[in-house]
Design a protein around this motif. Structure first.
Motif, mmCIF file in Angstrom:
data_model
loop_
_atom_site.group_PDB
_atom_site.id
_atom_site.type_symbol
_atom_site.label_atom_id
_atom_site.label_comp_id
_atom_site.label_asym_id
_atom_site.label_seq_id
_atom_site.Cartn_x
_atom_site.Cartn_y
_atom_site.Cartn_z
ATOM 1 N N GLY A 127 0.788 -1.225 0.000
ATOM 2 C CA GLY A 127 0.000 0.000 0.000
ATOM 3 C C GLY A 127 0.821 1.275 0.000
ATOM 4 N N ASN A 128 2.136 1.165 -0.054
ATOM 5 C CA ASN A 128 3.013 2.335 -0.028
ATOM 6 C C ASN A 128 3.389 2.730 -1.459
ATOM 7 N N ALA A 129 2.470 3.409 -2.134
ATOM 8 C CA ALA A 129 2.693 3.802 -3.526
ATOM 9 C C ALA A 129 3.887 4.737 -3.663
ATOM 10 N N VAL A 130 4.117 5.573 -2.688
ATOM 11 C CA VAL A 130 5.256 6.508 -2.734
ATOM 12 C C VAL A 130 6.568 5.728 -2.706
ATOM 13 N N GLY A 131 6.698 4.801 -1.770
ATOM 14 C CA GLY A 131 7.913 4.007 -1.665
ATOM 15 C C GLY A 131 8.136 3.137 -2.890
ATOM 16 N N ILE A 132 7.084 2.511 -3.378
ATOM 17 C CA ILE A 132 7.174 1.666 -4.572
ATOM 18 C C ILE A 132 7.602 2.501 -5.775
ATOM 19 N N GLY A 133 6.968 3.644 -5.947
ATOM 20 C CA GLY A 133 7.304 4.519 -7.072
ATOM 21 C C GLY A 133 8.754 4.969 -7.025
ATOM 22 N N PHE A 134 9.239 5.313 -5.831
ATOM 23 C CA PHE A 134 10.629 5.743 -5.690
ATOM 24 C C PHE A 134 11.584 4.611 -6.048
ATOM 25 N N GLU A 136 11.178 1.877 -7.786
ATOM 26 C CA GLU A 136 11.136 1.501 -9.193
ATOM 27 C C GLU A 136 11.774 2.576 -10.070
ATOM 28 N N ALA A 137 11.619 3.832 -9.710
ATOM 29 C CA ALA A 137 12.214 4.928 -10.489
ATOM 30 C C ALA A 137 13.735 4.906 -10.439
ATOM 31 N N VAL A 138 14.306 4.425 -9.328
ATOM 32 C CA VAL A 138 15.770 4.408 -9.201
ATOM 33 C C VAL A 138 16.377 3.059 -9.587
ATOM 34 N N GLY A 139 15.569 2.148 -10.114
ATOM 35 C CA GLY A 139 16.112 0.920 -10.674
ATOM 36 C C GLY A 139 15.974 -0.344 -9.857
ATOM 37 N N PHE A 140 15.272 -0.296 -8.730
ATOM 38 C CA PHE A 140 15.028 -1.531 -7.974
ATOM 39 C C PHE A 140 14.004 -2.367 -8.738
ATOM 40 N N GLU A 141 14.141 -3.680 -8.641
ATOM 41 C CA GLU A 141 13.219 -4.599 -9.298
ATOM 42 C C GLU A 141 12.351 -5.290 -8.256
ATOM 43 N N ARG A 142 11.062 -5.342 -8.550
ATOM 44 C CA ARG A 142 10.138 -5.994 -7.632
ATOM 45 C C ARG A 142 10.270 -7.502 -7.736
ATOM 46 N N GLY A 143 10.346 -8.125 -6.572
ATOM 47 C CA GLY A 143 10.373 -9.585 -6.500
ATOM 48 C C GLY A 143 9.034 -10.094 -6.026
ATOM 49 N N ARG A 144 9.075 -11.089 -5.207
ATOM 50 C CA ARG A 144 7.849 -11.760 -4.776
ATOM 51 C C ARG A 144 7.107 -10.944 -3.705
ATOM 52 N N ALA A 145 5.832 -11.239 -3.588
ATOM 53 C CA ALA A 145 5.010 -10.670 -2.530
ATOM 54 C C ALA A 145 5.176 -11.536 -1.289
ATOM 55 N N THR A 146 5.292 -10.915 -0.154
ATOM 56 C CA THR A 146 5.397 -11.611 1.124
ATOM 57 C C THR A 146 4.435 -10.947 2.096
ATOM 58 N N GLU A 147 4.625 -11.216 3.368
ATOM 59 C CA GLU A 147 3.804 -10.576 4.391
ATOM 60 C C GLU A 147 4.708 -9.895 5.399
ATOM 61 N N TYR A 155 0.235 -7.387 6.665
ATOM 62 C CA TYR A 155 0.002 -6.683 5.407
ATOM 63 C C TYR A 155 0.841 -7.324 4.302
ATOM 64 N N GLU A 156 0.358 -7.173 3.073
ATOM 65 C CA GLU A 156 1.150 -7.619 1.937
ATOM 66 C C GLU A 156 2.331 -6.661 1.751
ATOM 67 N N GLU A 157 3.465 -7.256 1.446
ATOM 68 C CA GLU A 157 4.696 -6.489 1.239
ATOM 69 C C GLU A 157 5.379 -7.026 -0.011
ATOM 70 N N TYR A 158 6.074 -6.161 -0.725
ATOM 71 C CA TYR A 158 6.846 -6.586 -1.889
ATOM 72 C C TYR A 158 8.326 -6.544 -1.552
ATOM 73 N N GLU A 159 9.035 -7.551 -2.020
ATOM 74 C CA GLU A 159 10.489 -7.549 -1.905
ATOM 75 C C GLU A 159 11.054 -6.821 -3.120
ATOM 76 N N TYR A 160 12.015 -5.959 -2.878
ATOM 77 C CA TYR A 160 12.694 -5.236 -3.949
ATOM 78 C C TYR A 160 14.185 -5.492 -3.856
#
Length: 170
Positions: A127-134, A136-147, A155-160
């Motif tokens: 749910g942290n669109a600001v953190g995700i956007g940042f 991804e903009a600087v080149g981190f790649e999203r991995g799997r969803a965890t908790e 809460y659902e969390e994404y590994e970067y």
């Protein structure tokens, strides 16, 4: 505007807590209940917890300032032989978009390279669109969803991940 990034000291604890509070409510206000945010801030940013992180030899902890005022912070720790975990990276919402997060990340990545690791990893609440956007903009790649658990609620969390080796080979 000149951004200065330096190692955090115990004198920065209150400023770090203030940035965390404003950033959490701004970035996560739509994803978490305000009482959960308050509980998380009380738990994760207790002055003793922040001071312990700053004073730990295992944790790299930096603050960013503009005109002498702390407006952001980051912390990272080598968690595996080939990986540094980015624990935090927060910028005061009034300063979003000014390059402060990038300056903090650059300093954390420089530290990580000095540790000889291949990658920087972190988790971001879904749910942290600001953190995700940042990230991804600087080149981190999203991995799997965890908790992730925030003061008793899951809460659902994404590994970067950011591959330092690929950057060096490019």
């Amino acid at each position: 505007m000149t951004v200065s990034v330096r190692e955090a000291t115990a004198a920065d604890v209150e400023a770090i807590r203030a940035v965390a509070e404003d950033a959490w409510y701004a970035a996560l206000g739509g994803a978490l209940d305000p009482a959960e945010i308050a509980g998380a801030l009380e738990t994760y940013y207790d002055p003793e917890v922040v001071t312990a992180g700053i004073e730990s030899d295992a944790i790299a902890f930096y603050v960013a300032s503009v005109d002498g005022a702390v407006c952001g912070f980051t912390s990272a720790e080598r968690t595996w032989a080939d990986e540094v975990e980015l624990h935090t990276i927060y910028v005061h919402p009034d300063r979003w978009g000014e390059g402060i997060g990038s300056a903090l990340l650059d300093r954390a990545e420089t530290w990580a390279r000095g540790e000889g690791v291949d990658r920087v990893a972190c988790g971001v609440l879904a749910g942290n669109a600001v953190g995700i956007g940042f990230l991804e903009a600087v080149g981190f790649e999203r991995g799997r969803a965890t908790e992730a658990e925030i003061v008793g609620t899951t809460y659902e969390e994404y590994e970067y991940e950011y591959n330092l080796r690929a950057e060096a080979e490019a």
